[in-house]
Write an enzyme that holds these catalytic residues in place. Structure first.
Site, mmCIF file in Angstrom:
data_model
loop_
_atom_site.group_PDB
_atom_site.id
_atom_site.type_symbol
_atom_site.label_atom_id
_atom_site.label_comp_id
_atom_site.label_asym_id
_atom_site.label_seq_id
_atom_site.Cartn_x
_atom_site.Cartn_y
_atom_site.Cartn_z
ATOM 1 N N GLU A 398 0.841 -1.205 0.000
ATOM 2 C CA GLU A 398 0.000 0.000 0.000
ATOM 3 C C GLU A 398 0.872 1.250 0.000
ATOM 4 O O GLU A 398 2.022 1.221 0.422
ATOM 5 C CB GLU A 398 -0.929 0.022 1.215
ATOM 6 N N GLU A 541 4.399 -0.409 1.599
ATOM 7 C CA GLU A 541 4.684 -0.662 0.183
ATOM 8 C C GLU A 541 4.776 -2.158 -0.152
ATOM 9 O O GLU A 541 4.875 -2.530 -1.308
ATOM 10 C CB GLU A 541 5.990 -0.003 -0.273
#
Length: 585
Positions: A398, A541
């Site tokens: 994310e 991430e």
């Protein structure tokens, strides 16, 4: 915050009304604005009306009216308007517009569009698509065709979403590429022009501005059908017989039983997921980073401004982020999708984009129910796309400033924890920022509690499109029997909801690491997952999951290439004791 306005176009018997009803399934009450005649001597028409009524349940309240604009302004209840074709025919009747004399319906169209724009609830509008409708080749038929085309164009311009239904299939239509300064026309364009007519006298005009170098606006909505996106088929668990075989194989390898600790457990898990012992080495692990901005970030819950989200999306897409570096080392591919970034991003990144940013979860819903279904459907479609192309392990990541706030709200709501127990520092906020973040999470949890038993409503209330797409992605991976390594707190929060949507999905997941965010430990305990690593990471991430990926690969190597006692000619643990006993006899 206004609800989603959706225009559904289609021909006769195309399924457009049924799709419209499906979009409003999540609402406890729906107003049905009926624009067609309810009494008729046409038996076939009466039968159609009866079939439509039978399909609508007790949630529907039917209002028969031609004054649609007034009805829309009077009540913001979620509404199905069915349909514009009958409404237009009534307007032409009212002005005697079927003859040869020209009529001007621009004011009526404008009034309708103004009411649609001002409607604050969920609105679904059904209309015949001109090219798919049966129109007699008469002056009256051509008049209706021209006016309906102009009406559809005008209504589409004020709707958030336009879809076309053909044979029951739904296709999202892209937004038109127009200059922001140029309003859409609400006047029908004549079918033909007289080339002999004199050109109008030129008048001085301001030169247009130079073309923008910004990335063109992407298709606003993903090419997926969001109908029933929250309904997942039963999840088949990993194969227990294969897991037993893998454990037995570990006992045959040249090591004391259990001496490799979690490395053995991970190999057993992956073998069970693949249904193969020894398991196959991973050849196509894939990372998907879901990006989105959050309205709550404006309240100062993050150390960075929201503009960083779009900048980091571009960085990931170009290969310059930590997730790219770690993926390259681990042999994984990386894709990033803009689900709700508050900026325009490259078309290949934004093809599933639901909206720009989310609502501020403190005071309003992050998404509408329709948008939540759309985000879930996008996550599911991305998982399907990767699995169909050969991905053998998935990682969800994310990117979004402020996303630890909705993630903490989800975790606190589902585990019944108090905000102060689980609020972390996120990107590195100071004490004042922590206080603001705690207050925002408290307010979000207060709004979320009543939706704790409804995963779709919970996601719409506080999650945002990025976390919702993540939930769909993780649940669909389990449905497709594909193993997943979970990343940090934000991904695990989405995983908690995914496990509610698709019970048993968590058996297909491995926790890659433990974040320093206190809510992450709570979420892992809720899912009964033990992390592989604890490196004090908090980047997101997908970085923590990627750090664990080489360990997963090593667990496969142990089961596939390590020699057994028999192959190596090494005595197992029982043989020395047996030999010693023989010597003593």
């Amino acid at each position: 915050m206004s609800g989603t306005r959706t225009l559904i176009l289609g021909g006769v018997r195309s399924g457009k009304s049924g799709h419209g009803e499906a979009l409003l399934l999540g609402h406890p009450s729906v107003r049905y604005l009926a624009t067609g005649p309810t009494t008729s001597s046409d038996a076939e028409w009466v039968a159609r009306l009866a079939a439509h009524r039978a399909r609508r349940d007790e949630r529907y309240t039917t209002v028969e009216t031609i004054d649609v604009a007034a009805a829309l302004r009077a009540d913001s209840t979620p509404t199905l308007l069915d349909d514009l074709g009958n409404w237009l025919a009534a307007q032409l009747d009212a002005v005697g517009g079927w003859g040869d004399e020209p009529v001007d319906l621009a004011a009526i169209r404008s009034e309708m569009c103004s009411a649609i724009s001002g409607f604050t609830g969920e609105l679904v509008i059904i209309s015949p698509e001109v090219g798919l409708s049966v129109v007699p080749p008469t002056p009256a038929g051509r008049r209706f065709q021209d006016e309906l085309g102009a009406l559809n164009e005008a209504v589409a311009a004020v709707c958030d979403r336009v879809v076309l239904t053909v044979a029951g299939r739904v296709l999202d239509l892209p937004a038109p590429v127009t200059s922001p300064e140029e309003p859409p026309s609400t006047t029908p364009v004549p079918a033909e022009t007289d080339s002999a007519s004199p050109a109008p006298e030129a008048s001085p005009v301001t030169p247009p501005p130079p073309p923008s170098t910004a990335t063109p606006a992407p298709t606003a909505h993903p090419p997926v059908d969001p109908t029933d996106a929250e309904n997942f088929p039963p999840v088949v668990p990993p194969d227990t017989a294969t897991a037993t075989d893998a454990r037995a194989r570990h006992l045959e390898l040249t090591k004391p039983p259990g001496s490799l600790g979690r490395l053995e457990d991970i190999g057993v898990w992956l073998a069970a997921c693949q249904g193969a012992c020894p398991p196959r080495q991973l050849t196509a692990p894939s990372v998907v980073v879901f990006a989105g901005d959050h309205g709550v970030a404006k309240s100062g819950v993050s150390a960075f401004p929201s503009e960083v989200t779009a900048q980091m999306v571009a960085n990931i897409a170009s290969g310059g982020a930590a997730v790219n570096v770690l993926a390259q080392r681990a042999g994984a591919t990386v894709r990033v999708f803009d689900m709700s970034v508050d900026a325009d991003t490259a078309p290949e990144v934004s093809r599933y984009k639901v909206r720009r940013s989310s609502g501020d979860l403190r005071t309003t819903d992050a998404l509408t129910l329709a948008e939540a279904r759309e985000a879930l459907a996008a996550g599911r479609a991305i998982a399907d796309e990767l699995v169909d192309s050969g991905a053998d392990l998935l990682i969800g990541g994310e990117m979004g400033i402020g996303n630890t706030t909705p993630a903490t709200v989800l975790i606190g709501t589902l585990t019944r924890r108090e905000p102060v127990e689980i609020v972390g520092r996120g990107t590195g906020i100071d004490d004042a920022g922590w206080i603001r973040k705690t207050a925002a999470i408290r307010d979000g949890m207060r709004r979320a509690r009543k939706h704790v038993h409804d995963p779709l409503s919970l996601l719409a209330t506080v999650a945002g499109a990025d976390l919702t797409a993540l939930a769909g992605f993780l649940a669909q991976a389990a449905v497709r029997r594909t193993p997943v390594i979970l990343d940090g707190m934000v991904v695990t929060a989405a995983a908690m909801v995914a496990n509610e949507l698709a019970p048993g999905a968590s058996r297909w997941w491995l926790a890659g690491h433990r974040s320093v965010e206190p809510a992450h430990t709570v979420a892992l305990a809720h899912l009964d997952l033990e992390p592989v690593l604890d490196l004090s990471m908090r980047l997101g991430e997908g970085s923590g999951a990627l750090a664990a990926l080489p360990i997963v690969a090593s667990s496969v190597d142990i089961l596939t290439t390590m020699a057994t006692f028999a192959e190596a000619g090494v005595s197992d643990k029982d043989e020395p004791a047996g030999a010693l006993a023989a010597d003593r006899s």
